[in-house]
Design an enzyme around this catalytic site. Structure first.
Site, short mmCIF file in Angstrom:
data_model
loop_
_atom_site.label_atom_id
_atom_site.label_comp_id
_atom_site.label_asym_id
_atom_site.label_seq_id
_atom_site.Cartn_x
_atom_site.Cartn_y
_atom_site.Cartn_z
N GLU A 85 -14.33 28.94 22.76
CA GLU A 85 -14.93 27.63 22.03
C GLU A 85 -13.63 26.67 22.30
O GLU A 85 -12.80 26.63 21.21
CB GLU A 85 -15.53 27.86 20.90
CG GLU A 85 -16.34 26.96 20.49
CD GLU A 85 -15.88 25.54 19.86
OE1 GLU A 85 -15.54 24.54 20.76
OE2 GLU A 85 -15.55 25.62 18.58
N CYS A 134 -14.31 19.74 16.81
CA CYS A 134 -14.45 19.82 18.21
C CYS A 134 -15.70 19.02 18.61
O CYS A 134 -16.13 18.55 19.78
CB CYS A 134 -14.50 21.09 18.71
SG CYS A 134 -15.90 22.09 17.89
N ARG A 158 4.29 34.46 19.72
CA ARG A 158 4.93 35.71 19.23
C ARG A 158 3.52 36.64 18.85
O ARG A 158 3.46 37.71 19.52
CB ARG A 158 5.71 35.63 17.83
CG ARG A 158 7.19 35.22 18.01
CD ARG A 158 7.95 35.23 16.94
NE ARG A 158 7.80 36.06 15.74
CZ ARG A 158 8.40 37.15 15.68
NH1 ARG A 158 9.44 37.33 16.69
NH2 ARG A 158 8.17 37.98 15.02
N VAL A 159 2.91 36.36 17.86
CA VAL A 159 1.71 37.27 17.44
C VAL A 159 0.68 36.97 18.29
O VAL A 159 -0.16 38.08 18.65
CB VAL A 159 1.58 37.14 15.85
CG1 VAL A 159 0.59 35.80 15.55
CG2 VAL A 159 0.85 38.17 15.27
N GLY A 185 1.12 34.33 12.10
CA GLY A 185 2.19 34.17 13.11
C GLY A 185 1.99 33.06 14.12
O GLY A 185 0.85 32.21 14.05
N THR A 186 2.99 32.68 15.18
CA THR A 186 2.69 31.69 15.76
C THR A 186 2.13 32.43 17.28
O THR A 186 2.09 33.55 17.42
CB THR A 186 4.19 31.12 16.46
OG1 THR A 186 4.93 32.23 17.05
CG2 THR A 186 5.16 30.74 15.23
N GLY A 187 1.66 31.29 17.98
CA GLY A 187 1.15 31.95 19.38
C GLY A 187 1.96 32.64 20.15
O GLY A 187 1.36 33.70 20.71
#
Length: 437
Positions: free
Chosen positions: A203, A237, A163-164, A159-161
């Protein structure tokens, strides 16, 4: 939609079962720009079901002996290795990275990680002290905070940040959060988790410098720095995005570095001859390109890559999210390209005079994740590495990892560390027990 070919439909994995969702999100193949998969658009209900399953499975899993848990982790590693090609294909298609990189780094490293921790779990010791004058003995035990592998222990919810993600990190029965991603998302996680005093391991990003002194071995330094700048399209990263080169060798380094960069072939991820695949999404590609436009507006010079060289792709991949590795010079340290994380195949090359100067300039960003130092002077290597504000410093190499050692960043690059002891400490709670005899 790719012609009449059926789309892959992902499902959440909760309590050992794959479950459909009432709502889905399109996922795009970065190499073609076409929808290839649909991902559950989960919310609070799915998180509640996953937390309930984990809570119920936890007592049985946490009471297993280290030997039993080690055996389970080794089984996971075996299964992953047996399906290496299938996982590599999926990783390449989902992220846009070359299939060769997924085959040789991503999946094998996942196997190695499982086997490493399956072994390390067998060798941890506890502390014990005695107070004879009080007739007491103290010892410590580690109580698991989170969960492991059997049904209900591991749950996967897509799901998306907003929402989930928010439902997960704000859930009162989720005691700790390990997150890898951007600083703005980490700030939101910190806000949501603060009322519950959750343990956090974050991180985050980096603006990683490479410092190349005049006594560096350029035959080794240049190919390694090309790789550290552009591997996986710069979407690591730990990638280098600021290259500081001592003035006496600046011209030679730049000439050879640009020549080596131009030899990096960009193309479809399945081609074994390409060095770079596609960026993760159309929006991210546009974001990376916007930095190059801003650099040009500031008077910078583009030596190769975006807007300078021609990118040739097959017809089917013309709508994919590709760009050439790009080298920028004549740019100020205060530029957004030198201060902000671009997370793409873009690096800036700038000259410096002295050791003291380059240390100050390298540290002059809010990030502190990784750095590389190139010099044949052992004393200088140790001096500079000690003074750099960075959680990891590689000297005369890049991306050589040792899982026993701490991994993580300083400043806005995150909090906490990963590694054998550090991961063990984070994912358990320490308890001191006193027994009077």
């Amino acid at each position: 939609m790719a012609g009449t070919k059926a789309l892959l439909m992902l499902e959440n994995f909760i309590d050992g079962k794959f479950l459909p969702c009432s709502s889905y999100i399109d996922s795009y193949d970065p190499s073609t720009g076409e929808v290839y998969c649909r991902v559950p658009n989960s919310g609070k209900d799915e998180i509640e079901a996953a937390v309930k399953a984990a809570r119920e499975a936890f007592p049985g899993w946490s009471s297993r002996s280290p030997q039993e848990r080690s055996r389970v982790l080794n089984q996971v590693a075996d299964l992953l290795e047996q399906s290496l090609e299938e996982f590599a294909q999926a990783e390449s298609k989902d992220q846009g990275k070359t299939l060769a990189l997924a085959r040789t780094m991503d999946i094998p490293r996942s196997v190695q990680n499982f086997r490493f921790f399956a072994s390390s779990i067998l060798h941890h010791t506890s502390e014990c002290t005695q107070m004879d004058h009080l007739g007491c003995m103290h010892y410590t035990v580690r109580a698991a905070v989170g969960v492991g592998v059997p049904s209900g222990v591991v749950n996967i919810v897509f799901g998306t940040g907003p929402r989930v993600g928010e439902a997960l990190v704000s859930h009162p029965e989720v005691p700790l959060i390990s997150f890898t991603g951007s600083q703005p998302t980490a700030e939101r996680i910190t806000q949501l988790s603060a009322p519950h005093c959750k343990k956090l391991s974050l991180e985050l990003g980096g603006k990683n410098p490479a410092i190349i002194f005049e006594d560096a071995n350029l035959d080794e330094c240049i190919p390694a720095t090309v790789r550290s700048s552009f591997a996986n399209q710069g979407e690591i990263c730990l990638c280098t995005s600021r290259i500081f080169v001592q003035k006496s060798i600046y011209s030679e380094f730049l000439k050879r570095f640009v020549e080596a960069t131009r030899k990096w072939k960009v193309g479809i991820p399945s081609d074994p001859l390409v060095s770079m695949g596609a960026l993760i999404s159309k929006a991210h590609l546009e974001k990376v390109r916007s930095y190059i436009k801003r650099a040009l507006a500031e008077g910078a010079h583009i030596w190769c890559g975006e807007g300078v060289d021609k990118l040739s792709l097959p017809a089917r991949n013309q709508a994919g999210y590709f760009m050439l590795p790009t080298v920028i010079t004549d740019i100020k340290d205060e530029s957004c390209c030198m201060m902000e994380e671009i997370f793409g195949p873009v690096t800036c090359v700038v000259p410096f005079d002295s050791e003291e100067e380059v240390i100050e300039r390298a540290n002059n960003v809010k990030y502190g994740l990784a750095a590389t130092v190139w010099s044949s002077n052992v004393g200088r290597v140790h001096r500079v590495a000690k003074k750099l504000q960075s959680g990891l410093v590689w000297t005369n190499c890049w991306l050589i990892r040792e899982l026993n050692l701490p991994f993580g960043g300083m400043k806005s690059s995150g909090i906490g560390r990963e590694g054998a002891k550090d991961s063990y400490d984070f994912f358990t709670e320490i308890k001191t027990i006193t027994v009077k005899y």
